[in-house]
Design an enzyme around this catalytic site. Structure first.
Site, short mmCIF file in Angstrom:
data_model
loop_
_atom_site.label_atom_id
_atom_site.label_comp_id
_atom_site.label_asym_id
_atom_site.label_seq_id
_atom_site.Cartn_x
_atom_site.Cartn_y
_atom_site.Cartn_z
N ARG A 122 0.82 -1.21 0.00
CA ARG A 122 0.00 0.00 0.00
C ARG A 122 0.86 1.27 0.00
NH1 ARG A 122 -4.62 -0.93 4.39
NH2 ARG A 122 -5.34 1.01 3.47
N SER A 167 -7.89 11.90 2.97
CA SER A 167 -7.43 10.72 3.71
C SER A 167 -7.33 11.06 5.19
CB SER A 167 -6.07 10.25 3.20
OG SER A 167 -5.50 9.36 4.17
N ASP A 322 -15.37 2.94 3.17
CA ASP A 322 -15.24 1.55 3.63
C ASP A 322 -16.52 0.75 3.43
OD1 ASP A 322 -12.63 2.04 4.30
OD2 ASP A 322 -13.02 2.34 6.44
N LYS A 349 -6.75 -0.22 -0.89
CA LYS A 349 -7.15 -0.66 0.46
C LYS A 349 -6.51 -2.03 0.76
CE LYS A 349 -9.54 2.97 1.39
NZ LYS A 349 -9.00 3.93 2.34
N ARG A 395 -13.43 -6.76 4.62
CA ARG A 395 -14.68 -6.15 4.16
C ARG A 395 -15.23 -6.86 2.92
NH1 ARG A 395 -14.92 -2.37 7.97
NH2 ARG A 395 -13.10 -1.04 8.30
#
Ligand code: S3P
Length: 441
Positions: A122, A167, A322, A349, A395
């Site tokens: 990331r 962010s 999210d 993510k 998720r």
């Protein structure tokens, strides 16, 4: 771990979801930076916040717990943090790594932070660059673009930082550094991201100022140096965890699902606005503000089985970033087209959630196309059980479980479901409590 889910009839019941992940991280970190004791209740005992606790202990902070959601932090001020003897492992947690980089920017020692394979992919330059502009030295094998990263902090100068993409993690990192810098540090975002750090700083005796800018941006400023004092924080239920049950309740006809004691911070609840636009029947009972400054209440959704597609983009995106995996599931069961744009961040993510949700919903029969910055979903059509994969992303796993409950017929096998431990270890138990047919394989 693998889980089998049968398409279920209506889902009904009341739930309390685990503590908010973002707020749990912040309570532990601010407690560790403050002078005096901090008592946290409702702390999320998931892998991500536990990574934060482990890193803070390695920095010499005295922490008791968590036990039944109670965490006691014995803060002696950020000045008391000590050089860690080993590399700090943030596991899967971007919030741990990015916020700790900000706090460490003002410390006069070197620390190396890393994480699992997903976290090491990331982007970290977005946080390393502003911290460098304040005087910290941040580097790593990839030039500081990805973890592992070594930060050598010290005396900081205040800075005006402009973020290209909203962010909360980067904003928070700069604010935690700004508390230790001489002068006024300002962070400007194109649209407002979650404001948990700002609210909690106020609860810890910090001074933060915020302003909406003409043209839609948002600016937060802190004047340093500032010291914080320990506080009591009650972490509300995680709206991002509740989101899966709210979508499940909305898409399965005849359902009625209530989530109690959930955080209702408006910078997080964009999904409620979108579900309402889709035609969902939702009731919100705002109760109160929890110690720590977060609004809390109960949300009830009833499944009418008559959702319609929507367009989602712009400043709404940070308010539901999210929840997009869950929203994609709602869209697959709605009538008509849903377009989600301005959400390229989803590709950075825990997994590439644009690619992951499109590929796995397609296996269930969903008509989903990827866009560079979002998803195009043709709702309706024939859906059925299939074998799907969680892409190592909590998720994605939970969103697919909701889709599996709502498909007309057949059984869905979800591979790689252990990742739910990141944010919601009892997710499948709670889904079962609502009446879903779940079996661990
Ligand atoms: C978070 C901020 C968001 C969010 C993440 C948690 C936080 O990330 O997606 O799950 O706790 O500040 P970004 O700051 O990268 O947008």
């Amino acid at each position: 771990m693998r889980v089998r889910i049968r398409g279920s009839g209506r889902l009904r019941g009341e739930l309390v979801v685990p503590g908010d992940k973002s707020i749990s991280h912040r309570a532990a970190i601010l407690g560790a930076m403050a002078h005096g004791g901090t008592e946290i209740s409702g702390f999320l005992e998931g892998e991500d916040p536990l990574s934060t606790v482990r890193c803070l202990r390695a920095l010499g902070v005295g922490i008791e717990g968590p036990r039944e959601g109670r965490l006691l932090v014995d803060g002696a001020g950020v000045e008391a943090w000590r050089e860690p003897a080993a590399v700090l492992d943030a596991g899967n947690s971007g919030t741990t790594l990015r916020l700790l980089l900000g706090a460490l920017a003002g410390r006069g020692f070197a620390a190396t932070l890393t994480g699992d394979a997903s976290l090491r992919r990331r982007p970290m330059d977005r946080v390393a660059e502003p911290l460098r502009s304040m005087g910290a030295v941040v580097g790593g094998p990839e030039g500081g673009k990805t973890a592992p990263l070594t930060i050598r902090g010290g005396k900081l100068r205040a800075a005006a930082v402009e973020l290209a993409v909203a962010s909360a993690q980067v904003k928070s990192a700069v604010l935690l550094a700004g508390l230790q810098a001489e002068g006024v540090t300002a962070v400007t975002e194109p649209s407002r991201s979650r404001d948990h750090t700002e609210r909690m700083l106020a609860a810890f005796g910090g001074a933060v100022e915020e302003a909406d800018l003409p043209g839609g941006g948002h600016r937060v400023t802190v004047r340093g140096p500032q010291s914080l004092r320990g506080a009591r924080v009650a972490v509300p239920g995680d709206f991002s965890a509740a989101a899966f049950f709210l979508v499940a309740g909305a898409v399965v006809p005849g359902s009625a699902v209530t989530v109690r004691g959930v955080g209702l911070n408006p910078t997080r609840t964009g999904l409620l606005d979108v579900l309402r636009r889709m035609g969902a029947k939702i009731r919100v009972d705002l109760e109160d503000f929890a110690p720590g400054g977060e609004p809390v209440g109960d949300v009830t959704v009833e499944g009418t089985g008559e959702l319609r597609g929507v367009e989602v983009g712009g400043s709404l995106i940070p308010r539901l970033i999210d929840e997009i995996p869950a929203l994609a599931v709602a869209a697959v069961f709605a009538c008509g087209k849903t377009v989600i744009r301005d959400a390229a961040e989803l590709r950075a993510k825990e997994s590439d959630r644009i690619a992951g949700m499109a590929a796995e919903l397609a296996r269930l029969g969903g008509r989903v196309r990827t866009l560079p910055d979002g998803l195009l979903i043709e709702g309706g059509g024939k859906l059925g059980g299939a074998a799907v994969d969680a892409w190592g992303d909590h998720r994605v796993a939970m969103a697919l479980a909701v889709a599996a409950c709502a498909v007309g017929g057949g059984e869905t096998l979800i591979q790689g479901t252990e990742c739910v431990n990141i944010s919601y270890p009892d997710f499948f138990r709670d889904l079962t409590l609502l009446g879903a047919g779940v079996e661990a394989d």
